[in-house]
Write a protein that holds these residues in place. Structure first.
Motif, short mmCIF file in Angstrom:
data_model
loop_
_atom_site.label_atom_id
_atom_site.label_comp_id
_atom_site.label_asym_id
_atom_site.label_seq_id
_atom_site.Cartn_x
_atom_site.Cartn_y
_atom_site.Cartn_z
N ALA A 118 2.55 -7.99 8.09
CA ALA A 118 3.22 -8.90 7.97
C ALA A 118 5.06 -8.15 8.40
O ALA A 118 5.69 -8.48 8.58
N PHE A 119 4.76 -6.29 8.25
CA PHE A 119 5.52 -5.74 8.93
C PHE A 119 5.38 -5.29 10.07
O PHE A 119 4.27 -5.15 10.26
N LEU B 28 7.60 -1.35 13.91
CA LEU B 28 9.17 -0.35 14.28
C LEU B 28 9.90 -0.05 13.49
O LEU B 28 10.95 1.14 13.37
N TYR B 29 10.34 -1.27 11.97
CA TYR B 29 10.81 -0.32 11.55
C TYR B 29 9.92 0.03 10.06
O TYR B 29 10.84 1.24 9.49
N GLY B 30 8.62 0.18 10.52
CA GLY B 30 7.71 1.68 8.99
C GLY B 30 7.77 0.49 7.48
O GLY B 30 8.20 2.01 6.97
N GLU B 31 8.37 0.02 7.44
CA GLU B 31 8.17 -1.14 6.48
C GLU B 31 7.03 -1.10 5.44
O GLU B 31 6.63 -1.02 4.05
N ALA B 32 5.95 -0.85 5.79
CA ALA B 32 4.56 -1.55 5.80
C ALA B 32 4.27 0.10 4.40
O ALA B 32 4.50 1.20 5.51
N TRP B 33 3.97 -0.40 3.63
CA TRP B 33 3.54 0.34 2.93
C TRP B 33 1.72 0.82 3.40
O TRP B 33 0.50 -0.16 3.33
N THR B 34 0.82 2.11 2.64
CA THR B 34 -0.09 2.63 2.88
C THR B 34 -0.86 1.78 1.99
O THR B 34 -0.12 1.60 0.51
N LEU B 35 -1.86 2.40 2.50
CA LEU B 35 -2.68 1.91 0.54
C LEU B 35 -2.63 2.63 -0.56
O LEU B 35 -2.57 2.06 -1.77
N GLU B 36 -2.50 3.95 -0.31
CA GLU B 36 -2.63 4.65 -1.44
C GLU B 36 -0.83 4.80 -2.09
O GLU B 36 -1.61 4.76 -2.89
N PHE C 179 2.45 -12.20 0.32
CA PHE C 179 1.97 -11.39 -1.13
C PHE C 179 3.77 -10.60 -1.46
O PHE C 179 3.65 -11.36 -0.85
N GLY C 180 4.06 -10.40 -3.31
CA GLY C 180 4.50 -10.28 -3.27
C GLY C 180 4.85 -8.99 -4.17
O GLY C 180 3.34 -9.38 -5.56
N LEU D 236 8.24 -5.43 -2.28
CA LEU D 236 8.09 -6.04 -0.91
C LEU D 236 7.62 -7.21 -0.83
O LEU D 236 6.90 -7.59 -2.27
N LEU D 237 7.66 -8.29 0.09
CA LEU D 237 7.60 -9.67 0.21
C LEU D 237 7.32 -9.53 1.71
O LEU D 237 7.81 -9.35 2.92
N GLY D 238 5.42 -9.72 1.60
CA GLY D 238 4.86 -10.34 3.39
C GLY D 238 4.78 -11.64 3.58
O GLY D 238 3.46 -11.47 2.06
N VAL D 239 4.85 -12.11 4.62
CA VAL D 239 4.43 -13.07 4.92
C VAL D 239 3.57 -12.88 5.82
O VAL D 239 3.72 -11.80 7.82
N LEU D 240 2.36 -13.44 6.08
CA LEU D 240 1.34 -13.36 7.68
C LEU D 240 2.64 -14.22 8.93
O LEU D 240 3.28 -15.17 8.19
N PRO D 241 3.04 -13.27 10.00
CA PRO D 241 3.67 -13.80 11.02
C PRO D 241 2.98 -15.41 11.19
O PRO D 241 3.79 -16.42 11.23
N SER D 242 2.04 -15.61 11.33
CA SER D 242 1.65 -17.61 11.39
C SER D 242 1.80 -18.52 10.17
O SER D 242 2.15 -19.52 10.42
N THR D 243 2.65 -17.87 8.92
CA THR D 243 2.56 -18.68 7.70
C THR D 243 4.22 -18.60 7.78
O THR D 243 4.59 -19.36 6.91
#
Length: 138
Positions: A7-8, A11-19, A44-45, A58-65
């Motif tokens: 979802a992220f 380039l922008y480093g916005e995705a969170w890690t699992l931890e 997800f949100g 956070l709010l992320g959706v798959l690029p395909s959706t």
């Protein structure tokens, strides 16, 4: 985490890690809202609601959706969860130039602040952080 990573844009480093995600979910008042297409997670949100205020973390959706209404539906579910948890205002912060700004404005979020050059992308370019808020109807 597969949706998070897809979802992220890296380039922008916005995705969170699992931890990071796990530790946030361990905090009181944190909720994960999942959106599915059939058996597959589409987005997800993640919100935190405390003392009458909620923050969309956070709010992320798959690029395909994207551009199919899933982001709007997940955002509305996040707002509903925040209202049920007692929040009357929701806040969020978004990178300047993020396509999701149109989604947030369409959901009655209003910009109230700008922090210039707050984010630094992996390309070294600095981008402003835009702060938005909206009232939540209970």
């Amino acid at each position: 985490m597969s949706v998070m990573n897809a979802a992220f844009d890296p380039l922008y480093g916005e995705a969170w890690t699992l931890e990071q995600t796990r530790s946030m979910l361990d905090l009181p008042g944190t909720y994960l809202v999942a959106g599915r297409v059939g058996d597959e997670m589409a987005g997800f949100g993640l919100i935190r609601s405390i003392a009458g205020e909620a923050e969309l973390l956070l709010l992320g959706v798959l690029p395909s959706t994207r551009r199919k209404g899933f982001g709007r539906l997940i955002l509305q579910r996040c707002i509903d969860v925040a209202a049920r948890s007692g929040s009357d205002t929701m806040f969020l912060e978004v990178r300047e130039g993020n396509e999701a700004i149109a989604l947030y404005k369409g959901a009655y979020f209003e910009q109230y602040n700008c922090r210039p050059d707050y984010y630094v992308g992996r390309d070294g370019q600095r981008r402003s952080a835009l702060s938005f808020k909206r009232a939540i109807q209970k």
